[in-house]
Design an enzyme around this catalytic site. Sequence first.
Site, PDB file in Angstrom:
ATOM      1  N   GLY A 235       0.732  -1.197  -0.168  1.00  0.00           N
ATOM      2  CA  GLY A 235      -0.078  -0.057   0.037  1.00  0.00           C
ATOM      3  C   GLY A 235       0.932   1.134   0.032  1.00  0.00           C
ATOM      4  O   GLY A 235       1.477   1.713   0.974  1.00  0.00           O
TER       5      GLY A 235
ATOM      6  N   GLY B 263       1.488   5.063   3.059  1.00  0.00           N
ATOM      7  CA  GLY B 263       2.709   4.351   2.586  1.00  0.00           C
ATOM      8  C   GLY B 263       3.714   5.434   1.899  1.00  0.00           C
ATOM      9  O   GLY B 263       4.927   5.151   2.276  1.00  0.00           O
TER      10      GLY B 263
ATOM     11  N   GLY C 217     -10.991  17.708   0.443  1.00  0.00           N
ATOM     12  CA  GLY C 217     -10.267  16.452   0.870  1.00  0.00           C
ATOM     13  C   GLY C 217     -10.569  15.855   2.233  1.00  0.00           C
ATOM     14  O   GLY C 217     -10.001  14.709   2.465  1.00  0.00           O
TER      15      GLY C 217
ATOM     16  N   LYS D 212     -12.848   3.034  15.803  1.00  0.00           N
ATOM     17  CA  LYS D 212     -11.668   3.218  16.642  1.00  0.00           C
ATOM     18  C   LYS D 212     -11.913   3.071  18.083  1.00  0.00           C
ATOM     19  O   LYS D 212     -11.330   2.470  18.721  1.00  0.00           O
ATOM     20  CB  LYS D 212     -11.307   4.957  16.416  1.00  0.00           C
ATOM     21  CG  LYS D 212     -10.757   4.983  14.782  1.00  0.00           C
ATOM     22  CD  LYS D 212     -10.872   6.563  14.640  1.00  0.00           C
ATOM     23  CE  LYS D 212     -10.429   6.702  13.158  1.00  0.00           C
ATOM     24  NZ  LYS D 212     -10.344   8.158  12.962  1.00  0.00           N
TER      25      LYS D 212
END
Length: 441
Positions: free
Chosen positions: A10, A15, A188, A206
């Site tokens: 990834g 990454g 974004g 989470k």
Amino acid sequence: MKPLKLGIAGLGTVGGGLLGLLQANGTHVANIIGREIRVTGISARNQSKERGIAVDGVEWFADPVALARDPSNDVFVELIGGEDGVAKAAVEAALSAKKHVVTANKALLAKHGVELARLAETNGVALNFEAAVAGGIPVIKTLREALGANRVKRVYGILNGTCNYILTQMQSENRAFDDVLKEAQALGYAEADPTFDIGGFDAAHKLALLTSLAFGTRVAFEQIHVEGIQSITQADIEAADSLGYRIKLLGVSMETESGIEARVSPVLINKDSAIAEVSGVTNAVAIDGNFSGNILLVGPGAGAKPTASAVAGDILDIARGLVVPPFVTPVAQLKAHRRAKLDQHYGSYYVRLALYDKPGAMANVAKSMGDRGISLESIVQHRPQTLHAPRGSSRVQNRADQPVIIITHETTEEAMRLALETIEKDGNVTERPQMIRIEEL
């Protein structure tokens, strides 16, 4: 000492950030841990994509599972994402091959965390996931290590930057939810389909991990009560502000007599509290320990650099030889997650009613509350907003919406829901009542 060799699957935001960190800080890292960290294999969907990071001499794997099994690496770093599919297959392959795993994949762990932890423990390897919760904030390490001698009473926090950004902008710029959501998408901060964020599911993944770490229970995402922020209006934001509160989407988990109460929902918190000041896309996690007291961790909850920093921290632990059970408590000793009855939640509530402007309407509301043993702390009534008849209609419009804000004293959720059901059925309101819990921090 031999280099620690990484296989990274990834090469997206995180990454790429990790590769950038290792290239920029590689010498510094080697000096503090006494060994080099070397990337020996990588895998991503598109080999030819320009990423702005040199990967010369690093072996390319079209199949992440093959990379996970490859004997030339010591640690498999999974940054693919997704709760199933190739991410799960690759992590299982690496653990089965007795390789350490570092992942940022909260969805995978929320669904399969217990079985993957068992596989890691069986093979004597690490399964580290600091980056899966709150980006660059070291909350997993804090629970695993720094607060290991404490009994945690409660863990809570702002776990989704998208929701916090939207609520912050609604508060500071007096803007409608839909308008701010569109802006968040353009910047974004929110996906084209924002449901996973604004619906509370990202935060719930989470919270499932934090709950297991805090209370020694099996990961149980399906046991978390989830509400999003879609119903929050500018009227709620303004009313809360006038009463001394801020509205935040919080994940809250705590032990009660009936079990663990774990929930993600909008709440009102006192505007003087520290967490009320956490704005924009920033995350915050608070931990109440019986000896440590309240500890608040604040920082960036997403982004290439902060998340890569968390991934790198996990890799450094492995380089130093630190291997602990993924959820602190060994899997065999994890308790079943016993879900508390949310209708027994005890606290204060905010209620917004669009009340018909007619004699006896407010008296009926007060009676419905009183019949359920609910004591009212304050009632704020605003000027009625006249509802005009449709254009061209000869019908006389003889009603108006009268906004009413109620703050209750502490009571049970069951009593509140029953009272509001009665109010709605009695025909005293023009729309469904809005109820938001008030969280004492």
